[in-house]
Write a protein that holds these residues in place. Structure first.
Motif, PDB file in Angstrom:
ATOM      1  N   THR A 101       0.821  -1.210   0.000  1.00 39.18           N
ATOM      2  CA  THR A 101       0.000   0.000   0.000  1.00 39.18           C
ATOM      3  C   THR A 101       0.854   1.259   0.000  1.00 39.18           C
ATOM      4  N   SER A 102       1.874   1.307   0.846  1.00 37.56           N
ATOM      5  CA  SER A 102       2.683   2.527   0.965  1.00 37.56           C
ATOM      6  C   SER A 102       3.493   2.800  -0.298  1.00 37.56           C
ATOM      7  N   HIS A 103       3.931   1.760  -0.999  1.00 32.58           N
ATOM      8  CA  HIS A 103       4.734   1.976  -2.211  1.00 32.58           C
ATOM      9  C   HIS A 103       3.873   2.305  -3.424  1.00 32.58           C
ATOM     10  N   PHE A 104       2.684   1.754  -3.488  1.00 32.97           N
ATOM     11  CA  PHE A 104       1.887   1.899  -4.706  1.00 32.97           C
ATOM     12  C   PHE A 104       0.789   2.965  -4.615  1.00 32.97           C
ATOM     13  N   ASP A 105       0.544   3.485  -3.414  1.00 35.00           N
ATOM     14  CA  ASP A 105      -0.499   4.509  -3.287  1.00 35.00           C
ATOM     15  C   ASP A 105      -0.043   5.597  -2.322  1.00 35.00           C
ATOM     16  N   PRO A 106       0.263   6.791  -2.822  1.00 29.13           N
ATOM     17  CA  PRO A 106       0.758   7.864  -1.951  1.00 29.13           C
ATOM     18  C   PRO A 106      -0.273   8.367  -0.952  1.00 29.13           C
ATOM     19  N   LYS A 107      -1.540   8.090  -1.168  1.00 29.17           N
ATOM     20  CA  LYS A 107      -2.600   8.578  -0.272  1.00 29.17           C
ATOM     21  C   LYS A 107      -3.053   7.514   0.726  1.00 29.17           C
ATOM     22  N   PHE A 108      -2.250   6.447   0.903  1.00 28.90           N
ATOM     23  CA  PHE A 108      -2.730   5.287   1.652  1.00 28.90           C
ATOM     24  C   PHE A 108      -3.081   5.616   3.103  1.00 28.90           C
ATOM     25  N   ARG A 109      -2.395   6.585   3.708  1.00 22.95           N
ATOM     26  CA  ARG A 109      -2.642   6.867   5.118  1.00 22.95           C
ATOM     27  C   ARG A 109      -4.030   7.460   5.346  1.00 22.95           C
ATOM     28  N   ASN A 110      -4.577   8.080   4.332  1.00 21.62           N
ATOM     29  CA  ASN A 110      -5.872   8.749   4.502  1.00 21.62           C
ATOM     30  C   ASN A 110      -7.024   7.761   4.658  1.00 21.62           C
ATOM     31  N   TYR A 111      -6.892   6.563   4.090  1.00 20.34           N
ATOM     32  CA  TYR A 111      -8.033   5.672   3.998  1.00 20.34           C
ATOM     33  C   TYR A 111      -8.523   5.211   5.356  1.00 20.34           C
ATOM     34  N   TYR A 112      -7.635   4.665   6.168  1.00 22.08           N
ATOM     35  CA  TYR A 112      -8.130   4.140   7.430  1.00 22.08           C
ATOM     36  C   TYR A 112      -8.470   5.242   8.421  1.00 22.08           C
ATOM     37  N   PHE A 113      -7.848   6.429   8.257  1.00 24.88           N
ATOM     38  CA  PHE A 113      -8.271   7.553   9.088  1.00 24.88           C
ATOM     39  C   PHE A 113      -9.692   7.963   8.720  1.00 24.88           C
ATOM     40  N   ASP A 114      -9.974   8.000   7.421  1.00 24.67           N
ATOM     41  CA  ASP A 114     -11.329   8.336   6.973  1.00 24.67           C
ATOM     42  C   ASP A 114     -12.326   7.268   7.411  1.00 24.67           C
ATOM     43  N   ASN A 127      -6.045   4.913  -7.829  1.00 24.86           N
ATOM     44  CA  ASN A 127      -5.201   4.827  -9.021  1.00 24.86           C
ATOM     45  C   ASN A 127      -3.756   4.559  -8.584  1.00 24.86           C
ATOM     46  N   PRO A 128      -3.349   3.284  -8.502  1.00 21.54           N
ATOM     47  CA  PRO A 128      -1.988   2.975  -8.056  1.00 21.54           C
ATOM     48  C   PRO A 128      -0.936   3.603  -8.965  1.00 21.54           C
ATOM     49  N   LYS A 129       0.255   3.787  -8.418  1.00 20.41           N
ATOM     50  CA  LYS A 129       1.355   4.343  -9.199  1.00 20.41           C
ATOM     51  C   LYS A 129       1.642   3.468 -10.418  1.00 20.41           C
ATOM     52  N   SER A 130       2.046   4.111 -11.476  1.00 23.33           N
ATOM     53  CA  SER A 130       2.300   3.408 -12.735  1.00 23.33           C
ATOM     54  C   SER A 130       3.722   2.843 -12.756  1.00 23.33           C
ATOM     55  N   GLN A 131       3.989   2.068 -13.784  1.00 23.75           N
ATOM     56  CA  GLN A 131       5.327   1.515 -13.992  1.00 23.75           C
ATOM     57  C   GLN A 131       6.364   2.633 -14.057  1.00 23.75           C
ATOM     58  N   THR A 132       6.050   3.700 -14.782  1.00 23.53           N
ATOM     59  CA  THR A 132       6.982   4.817 -14.928  1.00 23.53           C
ATOM     60  C   THR A 132       7.206   5.529 -13.605  1.00 23.53           C
ATOM     61  N   GLU A 133       6.139   5.759 -12.858  1.00 18.41           N
ATOM     62  CA  GLU A 133       6.249   6.464 -11.574  1.00 18.41           C
ATOM     63  C   GLU A 133       7.118   5.700 -10.583  1.00 18.41           C
ATOM     64  N   LEU A 134       7.058   4.376 -10.633  1.00 15.24           N
ATOM     65  CA  LEU A 134       7.852   3.568  -9.707  1.00 15.24           C
ATOM     66  C   LEU A 134       9.227   3.201 -10.258  1.00 15.24           C
ATOM     67  N   GLY A 135       9.485   3.587 -11.500  1.00 13.51           N
ATOM     68  CA  GLY A 135      10.796   3.319 -12.075  1.00 13.51           C
ATOM     69  C   GLY A 135      11.031   1.852 -12.362  1.00 13.51           C
ATOM     70  N   SER A 136       9.968   1.121 -12.693  1.00 12.29           N
ATOM     71  CA  SER A 136      10.104  -0.304 -12.967  1.00 12.29           C
ATOM     72  C   SER A 136      10.590  -0.527 -14.389  1.00 12.29           C
TER      73      SER A 136
END
Length: 380
Positions: A101-114, A127-136
Motif C-alpha cells: 500500500t505505501s509503495h503503490f499509493d501515496p494517499k494510503f494513510r488517509n483511507y483508514y483515518f477516513d 489509481n496505483p502508481k504506474s510503472q513509470t512512476e515507480l521506475g520499474s
C-alpha cells in the motif's frame, strides 16, 4: 597425499580456541535469528498480545490471498483489504499489506483515518502508481507479487552471517603455513619426502575443505531455521517486488532481469561461495609469506573490509569497478545487483557477474601458484 590430509586437518581444528570461535559464531547467528526472524515487524514483539509464529501465519495468509501477477486490480484489492484490516484494529502489523500500500499509493494513510471517522471510500477510484512512476524496468504483467517479507529477512540473515563465516574460516586457516613457520617446523617438514609438493597441496586442500565445511554447515542451519519458521511461501515472487529494497538510494524495480526471490537467493549463495574461495586463496598466500598466524589473520580480515571501505571512497569510475571485483561483501544485495546490471564493465548483470567470478577464480589460481613457489623456495 590422502594419508597426510587427516593430519593437516587435525592441526588446524584441534585447538581449544577453534571450538570457542565456532560456538561464538553459532551464538551470533542465533542472535541474527532473534533480531530478524523471531522479533520485529514480521513476528511482533514479546510484549504484543499476538506474536511469534502466530503473527507469521497471519501475515502469510494475507500475502497468499493477494498473490498474483501484478495488476491494478490486484493492487487496489490489496490496498482496500489492508485499509479495512487496519481500521478494524487488527492487533498484528500487516507487513505485506503495509509495504504494498505505501509503495503503490501515496494517499494510503488517509483511507483508514477516513474509515475511523465513518467516511465511505470508493476504493474502485484508487489509481496505483504506474510503472513509470515507480521506475520499474519490466512492465507490471511481467512481475509476480507474493509473500516477499520472510525472504527479505532471509537475505538480511544470510548477508550478516556471511561475514561471520568468512571470519571464522580465515581464523581456522590462518595457521596453515605460518603455524609451522612460527614453530620452526619448516626446516623439518619441507625437507621430508612429501614436503615440497604433496604436503603443500595437502595444506591447500585442507584449507578449502575447512572453509567449505564451515560455509555448508552454517547455511544448512540458516535454511533449516527459515524453513521451520516461515516455510518457503513466496519463493516465486519477482525480486523486483521485494518492496523492502525500494528507497531513495536503491530501487530494485529498476533491475532489468526476470528473477524470482529463490533464484536471487541461489545466485547470492553461489556468489558468496566464490567470494569465500577468493578470500581463502588470499589467506593461504598470506600464511605462506609470514611467520605469525595472528598477523596473517589480521591481514586476511583486511582483505575482506578494506575493498568495501575504498568503494565508499571511490564511488564511480574504473577504481570502483575494480574494487567491485575485490570486495566480497554482499551486505547491500540490491545495490550489488543494480551495479552489475548497469555500472559494470559490460553493463549486463549476467556478463558482469560471470566476469567477476572468472577474475576471482583466476586470482585464486595465481595465489595458489605463488604459494607453491613460496614453499618451494623455503624448502631449499
Amino acid at each position: 597425499m590422502l594419508a597426510l590430509l587427516p593430519f593437516e586437518l587435525k592441526k588446524l581444528i584441534r585447538k581449544k580456541s577453534v571450538l570457542g570461535m565456532f560456538l561464538a559464531t553459532l551464538l551470533a547467528i542465533f542472535g541474527l535469528f532473534y533480531i530478524n526472524f523471531f522479533n520485529g515487524q514480521i513476528s511482533g514483539y514479546s510484549v504484543d498480545k499476538i506474536h511469534g509464529r502466530d503473527v507469521v501465519e497471519i501475515n502469510k495468509q494475507f500475502a497468499e490471498e493477494h498473490t498474483g501477477q501484478l495488476s491494478n486490480d490486484l493492487l487496489v484489492r490489496t490496498i482496500k483489504d489492508y485499509s479495512l484490516d487496519v481500521e478494524s484494529n487488527n492487533p498484528t502489523f500487516n507487513v505485506f499489506g503495509y509495504y504494498v500500500t505505501s509503495h503503490f499509493d501515496p494517499k494510503f494513510r488517509n483511507y483508514y483515518f477516513d474509515l475511523e471517522k465513518g467516511k465511505d471510500i470508493d476504493f474502485s477510484k484508487i489509481n496505483p502508481k504506474s510503472q513509470t512512476e515507480l521506475g520499474s524496468y519490466l512492465p507490471y504483467d511481467k512481475l509476480k507479487l507474493g509473500n516477499f517479507t520472510p525472504w527479505n529477512q532471509l537475505f538480511l540473515v544470510a548477508n550478516s552471517a556471511y561475514i561471520l563465516i568468512l571470519l571464522l574460516s580465515i581464523y581456522l586457516i590462518a595457521p596453515v603455513f605460518s603455524g609451522d613457520t612460527a614453530e620452526n617446523m619448516n626446516s623439518i617438514l619441507l625437507t621430508t619426502r612429501y614436503g615440497r609438493n604433496k604436503l603443500t597441496m595437502t595444506k591447500i586442500i585442507s584449507s578449502y575443505l575447512i572453509s567449505t565445511l564451515v560455509f555448508v554447515t552454517f547455511y544448512a542451519i540458516i535454511l533449516a531455521v527459515f524453513a521451520w519458521y516461515f516455510g518457503f511461501s513466496g519463493w516465486d515472487t519477482s525480486v523486483q517486488l521485494n518492496l523492502h529494497w525500494i528507497d531513495n538510494d536503491v530501487n530494485i524495480m529498476a533491475f532489468p532481469e526476470k528473477m524470482t526471490l529463490l533464484g536471487t537467493f541461489i545466485n547470492l549463495v553461489i556468489y558468496q561461495f566464490i567470494g569465500l574461495v577468493f578470500i581463502t586463496g588470499i589467506n593461504i598466500l598470506i600464511s605462506s609469506k609470514i611467520k605469525s598466524p595472528l598477523v596473517g589473520f589480521a591481514l586476511s580480515v583486511g582483505s575482506i573490509f578494506v575493498p568495501s571501505f575504498l568503494m565508499d571512497v571511490f564511488q564511480a569510475g574504473i577504481p570502483n569497478k575494480i574494487l567491485n571485483i575485490l570486495s566480497v561483501s554482499t551486505s547491500n544485495t540490491p545495490n550489488l545487483m543494480l551495479k552489475l546490471a548497469y555500472d559494470g564493465f559490460f553493463e549486463s548483470f549476467w556478463l558482469d557477474g560471470l566476469f567477476v567470478v572468472t577474475i576471482r577464480l583466476a586470482f585464486v589460481l595465481l595465489c595458489l601458484y605463488l604459494t607453491y613457489l613460496s614453499m618451494k623456495k623455503v624448502s631449499h
